[in-house]
Design an enzyme around this catalytic site. Structure first.
Site, PDB file in Angstrom:
ATOM      1  N   THR A 142      -6.096  -9.210  -0.887  1.00  0.00           N
ATOM      2  CA  THR A 142      -7.299  -8.476  -1.290  1.00  0.00           C
ATOM      3  C   THR A 142      -7.201  -7.966  -2.729  1.00  0.00           C
ATOM      4  O   THR A 142      -8.123  -8.147  -3.528  1.00  0.00           O
ATOM      5  CB  THR A 142      -7.479  -7.272  -0.332  1.00  0.00           C
ATOM      6  OG1 THR A 142      -7.312  -7.739   0.994  1.00  0.00           O
ATOM      7  CG2 THR A 142      -8.814  -6.622  -0.484  1.00  0.00           C
ATOM      8  N   VAL A 143      -6.087  -7.305  -3.054  1.00  0.00           N
ATOM      9  CA  VAL A 143      -5.971  -6.707  -4.393  1.00  0.00           C
ATOM     10  C   VAL A 143      -5.772  -7.795  -5.446  1.00  0.00           C
ATOM     11  O   VAL A 143      -6.328  -7.728  -6.551  1.00  0.00           O
ATOM     12  CB  VAL A 143      -4.812  -5.676  -4.430  1.00  0.00           C
ATOM     13  CG1 VAL A 143      -4.676  -5.081  -5.825  1.00  0.00           C
ATOM     14  CG2 VAL A 143      -5.040  -4.575  -3.395  1.00  0.00           C
ATOM     15  N   ALA A 171       2.206 -16.915  -6.873  1.00  0.00           N
ATOM     16  CA  ALA A 171       3.083 -17.339  -5.770  1.00  0.00           C
ATOM     17  C   ALA A 171       2.589 -16.706  -4.485  1.00  0.00           C
ATOM     18  O   ALA A 171       2.376 -15.487  -4.427  1.00  0.00           O
ATOM     19  CB  ALA A 171       4.522 -16.926  -6.053  1.00  0.00           C
ATOM     20  N   VAL A 198      -0.636   4.749  -6.092  1.00  0.00           N
ATOM     21  CA  VAL A 198      -1.073   6.063  -5.594  1.00  0.00           C
ATOM     22  C   VAL A 198      -2.583   6.208  -5.766  1.00  0.00           C
ATOM     23  O   VAL A 198      -3.105   6.110  -6.880  1.00  0.00           O
ATOM     24  CB  VAL A 198      -0.361   7.210  -6.353  1.00  0.00           C
ATOM     25  CG1 VAL A 198      -0.812   8.560  -5.819  1.00  0.00           C
ATOM     26  CG2 VAL A 198       1.152   7.072  -6.246  1.00  0.00           C
ATOM     27  N   GLU A 242      -4.990  -0.634   9.635  1.00  0.00           N
ATOM     28  CA  GLU A 242      -4.257  -1.866   9.927  1.00  0.00           C
ATOM     29  C   GLU A 242      -4.185  -2.052  11.447  1.00  0.00           C
ATOM     30  O   GLU A 242      -4.354  -1.088  12.201  1.00  0.00           O
ATOM     31  CB  GLU A 242      -2.822  -1.748   9.409  1.00  0.00           C
ATOM     32  CG  GLU A 242      -2.699  -1.365   7.961  1.00  0.00           C
ATOM     33  CD  GLU A 242      -3.082  -2.489   7.027  1.00  0.00           C
ATOM     34  OE1 GLU A 242      -2.925  -3.660   7.417  1.00  0.00           O
ATOM     35  OE2 GLU A 242      -3.565  -2.197   5.926  1.00  0.00           O
ATOM     36  N   LYS A 245       3.112   8.181  -1.246  1.00  0.00           N
ATOM     37  CA  LYS A 245       2.342   8.466  -2.470  1.00  0.00           C
ATOM     38  C   LYS A 245       2.691   9.852  -3.014  1.00  0.00           C
ATOM     39  O   LYS A 245       2.814  10.050  -4.225  1.00  0.00           O
ATOM     40  CB  LYS A 245       0.843   8.364  -2.179  1.00  0.00           C
ATOM     41  CG  LYS A 245       0.417   6.942  -1.799  1.00  0.00           C
ATOM     42  CD  LYS A 245      -0.967   6.925  -1.167  1.00  0.00           C
ATOM     43  CE  LYS A 245      -1.381   5.533  -0.732  1.00  0.00           C
ATOM     44  NZ  LYS A 245      -2.544   5.534   0.158  1.00  0.00           N
ATOM     45  N   GLY A 279      -9.010  -0.691  -1.536  1.00  0.00           N
ATOM     46  CA  GLY A 279     -10.074  -1.683  -1.739  1.00  0.00           C
ATOM     47  C   GLY A 279      -9.709  -2.623  -2.861  1.00  0.00           C
ATOM     48  O   GLY A 279      -8.884  -2.310  -3.728  1.00  0.00           O
TER      49      GLY A 279
END
Ligand code: HSE
Length: 436
Positions: free
Chosen positions: A13-14, A43, A132, A190, A205, A302
């Site tokens: 996603t990121v 990769a 964070v 998750e 964090k 996100g």
């Protein structure tokens, strides 16, 4: 000037957000960075999915070593997560003299000291804005924007999943388990949501923020970590009636005795801005001695919000990679030889206020017995409410808010109160912070 070459480890996603943001804002980014930034290699074990995202814009490989051994690659982005293979690859990248950008909070909170020492030795940068609070530039604020200040404390809503669950429990009066299922259905939590709901993700964090706020090494293993799984609708409602909202808060505070490092459900006054941060949003409140209180709010997760932080780190490194390492902002904001050995306080040594809920027999002398125990332990009551007994019942809920007290005294008082014959069941204890 030739573009800076980036290799990406793990394209989910990121990673795909990072591709999109770099491509969409290329012109602006070049104007800012002074040269182009190009992800030229990716990769990922799932090469088919990687090819679909990359669309021919980069070489895709299954083998991370193809990136680490490529002398053309200047920066490695690690978006694999966890502290297994990710740790090995980050250390290998550093050893190969590459700068690293990572969103991996668990890796940094648990192995950051080793990673930063290795990076220091090699003269490379390890940037971690995305680790964070997603898109909120809190690392930049703490390390640079607030550098004039002696930071006093930080309090943050830094796990969107648990904040979403608490918001829904309050809004809709639903129990924890139902809202957790909803969060999973919506893709916020998750399949294994343990780290989110047990406070571990927030503690990772918080550990990172504490290190850069106070100039101490990462000490995740000393953090006190409690999640939201035991919170009930009743406590959320009672807190609301008393003018407080319950949030999963990460708190780190400098005290004369040491540093507090704790994540737990916390009552905060509803009138504070941070109490009104709802859903999956994150917010971090930082108190500096010069600036006073500052509040940072935004998306904590996100694709593109997190990519925003990753790309900011790429731009920083692009600007600074030719600079003498001595001139760069230190990884933990303080010079490496200036890190302090200030101890992290065990939770028993923390001083805060408390919400206590007890179920008692509705008969004369009960309150006197309870308040005697509190007085014996130097705990002063700030407010108290006795709920009406349910129809036909002879038991009532009593809710007490205490003034600040030492946690180990509160523990002792709770043990004693629970042993009273007029007290039924366990005492519910939730910490309370005024944040003023
Ligand atoms: N799982 C995290 C959260 C997002 O719920 O906030 C990534 O850090």
């Amino acid at each position: 000037m030739k573009p800076i070459q980036v290799g990406l480890l793990g394209i989910g996603t990121v990673g795909s957000g990072t591709f999109n943001v770099l491509a969409r804002n290329r012109e602006e980014i070049v104007r800012r960075a002074g040269r182009d930034i190009v992800i030229s290699m990716v990769a990922d074990l799932d090469t088919e999915r990687a090819e679909r995202i990359v669309k021919g814009r980069a070489v895709v490989t299954k083998n991370a070593d193809d990136i680490l051994n490529n002398p053309e690659i200047d920066i490695v982005i690690e978006l694999i997560g966890g502290y297994g293979i990710a740790k090995t690859l980050v250390l290998k990248a550093i050893e190969a003299g590459k700068h690293v950008v990572t969103a991996n909070k668990s890796l940094l909170a648990t192995h950051g000291n080793e990673i930063f020492t290795a990076a220091q030795k090699k003269g490379v940068m390890v940037a971690f804005e995305a680790a964070v609070a997603g898109g909120i530039p809190i690392i930049k604020a703490l390390r640079e924007g607030l550098t004039a200040n002696r930071i006093e404390w930080i309090a943050g809503i830094i796990n969107g999943t648990s904040n979403f669950i608490l918001s829904e429990m309050r809004d809709k009066g639903l129990p924890f388990a139902d809202v957790l299922r909803e969060a999973q259905r919506l893709g916020y939590a998750e399949a294994d949501p343990t780290f989110d709901i047990e406070g571990v993700d927030a503690a990772h964090k918080l550990t990172i923020m504490s290190a850069i706020a106070f100039g101490i090494p990462m000490q995740f293993s000393s953090a006190h970590v409690e999640g939201i799984t035991k919170l009930t609708r009743e406590d959320i409602e009672y807190a609301e009636e008393l003018g407080y909202r319950i949030k999963l808060l990460g708190i780190t505070r400098r005290t004369p005795q040491g540093i507090e490092l704790r994540v737990h459900p916390t009552l905060i006054p509803t009138k504070r801005l941070i109490a009104n941060v709802e859903g999956v949003m994150n917010a971090v409140l930082v108190k500096g001695d010069a600036v006073g209180a500052t509040l940072y709010y935004g998306a904590g997760a996100g694709s593109e919000p997190t990519a925003s932080a990753v790309v900011a780190d790429l731009v920083d490194i692009t600007r600074m990679h030719t600079a003498d390492p001595e001139q760069r902002v230190p990884h933990l904001a303080f010079q490496p030889d200036q890190l302090a050995a200030t101890p992290i306080l065990p939770i028993g040594e923390v001083t805060t206020s408390y919400y206590l809920r007890l179920r008692v027999k509705d008969q004369p002398g009960v309150l006197a017995d309870i308040t005697r125990v509190l007085a014996d332990n130097a705990i002063s009551i700030d407010a108290m409410v006795q709920k009406e007994p349910a129809e036909g019942e002879e038991q009532v809920d009593i809710i007490m808010l205490t003034h600040q007290a030492l946690e180990k005294r509160v523990d002792a008082a709770i043990t004693k109160i629970e042993s009273l014959s007029v007290v039924l069941g366990k005492v519910t204890r939730i910490r309370l912070e005024e944040l003023n």
